[in-house]
Design an enzyme around this catalytic site. Sequence first.
Site, PDB file in Angstrom:
ATOM      1  CB  CYS A  16      -0.893  -0.022   1.241  1.00  0.00           C
ATOM      2  SG  CYS A  16      -2.054   1.329   1.331  1.00  0.00           S
ATOM      3  N   PRO A  17       0.582   2.192  -0.828  1.00  0.00           N
ATOM      4  CG  PRO A  17       0.548   4.441  -1.581  1.00  0.00           C
ATOM      5  CD  PRO A  17       1.364   3.442  -0.770  1.00  0.00           C
TER       6      PRO A  17
END
Length: 83
Positions: A16-17
């Site tokens: 992430c992200p």
Amino acid sequence: MSTETAETVDVKGQNCPMPVIKTKGAFEDLDAGETLVVVATDSGSMSDIKGWAESTDGAELLEQEEATEDGESVYKHYVRKTK
């Protein structure tokens, strides 16, 4: 899933992200009716991509799958562009 995909985004090894960022970029290049498959190893991608699809106009999350490849969990996300 047997849906024909227009493009595959491989974000294995990225956390992430990045799975959502790369999904968004590839999704923008699709035509209406085309499906994108995102292949990730980050377990958080299950909730992240679901949330992104729910908040993105024209995105429909068709299915999410979890499988094991070479002893590693792999998550596949199928997203259709509806408009």
